[in-house]
Design a protein around this motif. Structure first.
Motif, PDB file in Angstrom:
ATOM      1  N   VAL A 149      14.269  25.083 -24.148  1.00  0.00           N
ATOM      2  CA  VAL A 149      14.123  23.883 -23.888  1.00  0.00           C
ATOM      3  C   VAL A 149      15.643  23.124 -23.831  1.00  0.00           C
ATOM      4  CG1 VAL A 149      13.131  21.539 -24.164  1.00  0.00           C
ATOM      5  CG2 VAL A 149      11.801  23.854 -24.843  1.00  0.00           C
ATOM      6  N   LYS A 150      16.303  23.484 -24.831  1.00  0.00           N
ATOM      7  CA  LYS A 150      17.501  22.820 -24.633  1.00  0.00           C
ATOM      8  C   LYS A 150      18.422  23.412 -23.728  1.00  0.00           C
ATOM      9  CE  LYS A 150      18.077  21.077 -29.576  1.00  0.00           C
ATOM     10  NZ  LYS A 150      19.237  21.270 -30.849  1.00  0.00           N
ATOM     11  N   ARG A 151      18.195  24.542 -23.438  1.00  0.00           N
ATOM     12  CA  ARG A 151      19.331  24.974 -22.338  1.00  0.00           C
ATOM     13  C   ARG A 151      18.854  24.339 -20.811  1.00  0.00           C
ATOM     14  NH1 ARG A 151      20.507  31.386 -21.705  1.00  0.00           N
ATOM     15  NH2 ARG A 151      22.090  30.998 -20.368  1.00  0.00           N
ATOM     16  N   ALA A 152      17.426  24.272 -20.698  1.00  0.00           N
ATOM     17  CA  ALA A 152      16.995  23.478 -19.509  1.00  0.00           C
ATOM     18  C   ALA A 152      17.595  22.046 -19.610  1.00  0.00           C
ATOM     19  CB  ALA A 152      15.484  23.372 -19.345  1.00  0.00           C
ATOM     20  N   MET A 153      17.408  21.483 -20.780  1.00  0.00           N
ATOM     21  CA  MET A 153      17.920  20.073 -20.840  1.00  0.00           C
ATOM     22  C   MET A 153      19.337  20.135 -20.577  1.00  0.00           C
ATOM     23  SD  MET A 153      15.732  18.721 -24.206  1.00  0.00           S
ATOM     24  CE  MET A 153      16.856  17.606 -24.565  1.00  0.00           C
ATOM     25  N   GLU A 154      20.115  20.929 -20.854  1.00  0.00           N
ATOM     26  CA  GLU A 154      21.541  21.105 -20.736  1.00  0.00           C
ATOM     27  C   GLU A 154      22.091  21.165 -19.231  1.00  0.00           C
ATOM     28  OE1 GLU A 154      25.580  20.878 -21.407  1.00  0.00           O
ATOM     29  OE2 GLU A 154      24.070  20.986 -23.108  1.00  0.00           O
ATOM     30  N   GLU A 155      21.197  22.006 -18.516  1.00  0.00           N
ATOM     31  CA  GLU A 155      21.293  22.210 -16.937  1.00  0.00           C
ATOM     32  C   GLU A 155      20.890  20.859 -16.314  1.00  0.00           C
ATOM     33  OE1 GLU A 155      18.780  25.296 -15.717  1.00  0.00           O
ATOM     34  OE2 GLU A 155      19.903  26.815 -16.835  1.00  0.00           O
ATOM     35  N   ARG A 156      20.103  20.200 -16.875  1.00  0.00           N
ATOM     36  CA  ARG A 156      19.641  18.674 -16.304  1.00  0.00           C
ATOM     37  C   ARG A 156      20.777  17.775 -16.616  1.00  0.00           C
ATOM     38  NH1 ARG A 156      15.599  15.509 -14.674  1.00  0.00           N
ATOM     39  NH2 ARG A 156      15.522  13.196 -15.713  1.00  0.00           N
TER      40      ARG A 156
ATOM     41  N   LEU B 187      20.678  12.508 -27.009  1.00  0.00           N
ATOM     42  CA  LEU B 187      19.904  12.317 -28.235  1.00  0.00           C
ATOM     43  C   LEU B 187      19.084  13.430 -28.443  1.00  0.00           C
ATOM     44  CD1 LEU B 187      19.491  10.324 -30.687  1.00  0.00           C
ATOM     45  CD2 LEU B 187      17.551   9.320 -29.000  1.00  0.00           C
ATOM     46  N   ASP B 188      18.388  13.955 -27.363  1.00  0.00           N
ATOM     47  CA  ASP B 188      17.404  14.961 -27.377  1.00  0.00           C
ATOM     48  C   ASP B 188      18.148  16.251 -27.637  1.00  0.00           C
ATOM     49  OD1 ASP B 188      15.240  13.241 -27.056  1.00  0.00           O
ATOM     50  OD2 ASP B 188      15.249  13.863 -24.926  1.00  0.00           O
ATOM     51  N   LEU B 189      19.301  16.463 -27.047  1.00  0.00           N
ATOM     52  CA  LEU B 189      20.022  17.680 -27.244  1.00  0.00           C
ATOM     53  C   LEU B 189      20.410  17.708 -28.869  1.00  0.00           C
ATOM     54  CD1 LEU B 189      22.045  17.863 -24.012  1.00  0.00           C
ATOM     55  CD2 LEU B 189      20.331  19.670 -24.735  1.00  0.00           C
ATOM     56  N   SER B 190      20.899  16.688 -29.592  1.00  0.00           N
ATOM     57  CA  SER B 190      21.220  16.820 -30.802  1.00  0.00           C
ATOM     58  C   SER B 190      19.909  17.108 -32.018  1.00  0.00           C
ATOM     59  CB  SER B 190      21.897  15.582 -31.051  1.00  0.00           C
ATOM     60  OG  SER B 190      20.993  14.438 -31.322  1.00  0.00           O
ATOM     61  N   ASP B 191      18.726  16.736 -31.457  1.00  0.00           N
ATOM     62  CA  ASP B 191      17.614  16.999 -32.044  1.00  0.00           C
ATOM     63  C   ASP B 191      17.139  18.465 -32.462  1.00  0.00           C
ATOM     64  OD1 ASP B 191      15.161  17.070 -33.464  1.00  0.00           O
ATOM     65  OD2 ASP B 191      13.978  15.911 -31.743  1.00  0.00           O
ATOM     66  N   SER B 192      17.306  18.967 -33.735  1.00  0.00           N
ATOM     67  CA  SER B 192      17.092  20.332 -34.271  1.00  0.00           C
ATOM     68  C   SER B 192      15.699  20.857 -34.160  1.00  0.00           C
ATOM     69  CB  SER B 192      17.724  20.482 -35.571  1.00  0.00           C
ATOM     70  OG  SER B 192      16.988  19.665 -36.464  1.00  0.00           O
ATOM     71  N   ARG B 193      14.723  19.967 -33.813  1.00  0.00           N
ATOM     72  CA  ARG B 193      13.367  20.501 -33.737  1.00  0.00           C
ATOM     73  C   ARG B 193      13.063  21.047 -32.452  1.00  0.00           C
ATOM     74  NH1 ARG B 193      10.407  15.125 -34.995  1.00  0.00           N
ATOM     75  NH2 ARG B 193      12.281  14.221 -33.701  1.00  0.00           N
ATOM     76  N   ILE B 194      14.096  20.783 -31.431  1.00  0.00           N
ATOM     77  CA  ILE B 194      13.813  21.192 -29.938  1.00  0.00           C
ATOM     78  C   ILE B 194      14.113  22.606 -29.787  1.00  0.00           C
ATOM     79  CG2 ILE B 194      14.281  20.927 -27.516  1.00  0.00           C
ATOM     80  CD1 ILE B 194      14.346  18.117 -28.111  1.00  0.00           C
TER      81      ILE B 194
END
Length: 81
Positions: free
Chosen positions: A38-45, A27-34
């Motif tokens: 930050v998305k790269r770190a979230m993708e690694e997680r 859900l957070d990765l699909s948020d265009s406001r991020i």
């Protein structure tokens, strides 16, 4: 390397927690406001949690959470396409 012994109920709870975390990250990765960093770190997680999730579930269940990695706005294509 660490090992963990879980009974059936604990394994189900771990599966549930990992699944919820994967869904939240999707859900957070699909948020265009991020921001991209930050998305790269979230993708690694996401990838780390996904690897854990795979250990608790059969292939049929974890296949819905398979993602292609995204770097610099471009998706990597697998060679099996």
């Amino acid at each position: 390397m660490l090992g963990v012994m879980l009974n059936g109920k604990e394994a189900q709870e771990m599966e549930y927690l990992l699944k919820r975390e994967l869904e939240e990250l999707l859900l957070d990765l699909s948020d265009s406001r991020i921001d991209g960093i930050v998305k790269r770190a979230m993708e690694e997680r996401y990838q780390m949690i996904f690897k854990l999730y795979k250990r608790f579930t059969p292939q049929k269940e974890y296949m819905q959470y398979v993602r292609q990695r995204q770097y610099g706005g471009k998706y990597e294509k697998s060679q099996s396409d």
